[in-house]
Write a protein that holds these residues in place. Sequence first.
Motif: not given
Length: 354
Positions: A269-273, A279-283
């Motif tokens: 979802g973050a990547l598409c937005a 995205f980094g926080a999920q990594m």
Amino acid sequence: MIDETYAAIFAAAPTASAMAHGRVNLIGEHIDYNGGMVLPTTIGNATHVAVGPSDDSSHAIYSAQYGEAVRRGIDTAFDGHWSDYIAGALAKGAENGLIKNPMRVAVDSSVPGGAGLSSSASVTVAVLKALAEHAGQHVADVDIARWSQQVEHEYIGVPCGIMDQMAVAIASEKQALALETDTLAHTLITLPDDHHFAVLHSGIIRKLDEGRYAERRQECEDAAAALGADSLCQLNEAQVAAIECLPEVQRKRARHAHSEHRRVLAAIGALCAGDMAAFGAQMDASHISMRDDFEITTPEIDAIVEAARQHGAMGARMTGGGFGGCIVACVPVDILEKWKAAMAQDFPATRYIA
């Protein structure tokens, strides 16, 4: 180039050739065999393969990396020799009607082994694609991926999931493969131009066939069985609540798989937005889970991941099967060279891959 290598070694022209990239998993570790969503992408490093018929009763296999050619059957022991993956792909090709007689195979690869970048999937997919071309048959990429996974299971003895094979068979550079591993439904997502997913080798080599990968998979299967679930990534509310009642090891493994699946969904979802901070926080959260719940990182890799963030990465995590190999970091393009220099200074044993 691989055609010329084949001709130089075997004094004949190949009948077919193919190529398959290596891959880096951006997020979604050890959940491709737990029914989860994963998000790999390919890297520039690739395996090139050329094939042709042999004039002998056995297969002839040449590796540019090892600088030698060997002759072997496909019904002989698979005992850790560098040619095992190629022989396994030949056996799978024969099983599916792509070849009837012994073959010559030349292989040249820039995908580093033991780095968590799917060197094995890259070579088996490339060999199978070359055999399909040799046979004049169209084989769907998903079938190539399944056959490649079967090589790992049946000949190498690694009970891997399907992510690596699907990624190298289907995705291309600058695309991430959002893959539902339980159904193999997938979508290609274009990666942003202003951020680079940097792959850095820790300097620690690991092998998936040494037992720890299989151990983690068995622990996940035990946890799923204890919860009465088919897969840890598709638990219902009652099963999620029951995770905390499991024995410690099963609890940790289930907690990682369940939460990692949801991190991948959030990352997509973050990547598409276009939200690379999210995205980094999920990594970052993924690495913590691999460290604390799945217990597959090392202190050296933990330190490299932490430094990657300190030097400006939006997020960073270990990638691959664990216990060594590479990290992947989401780095703004405008600081990439500065980031690479800082990481090299802090960790001289590391190597920038892609």
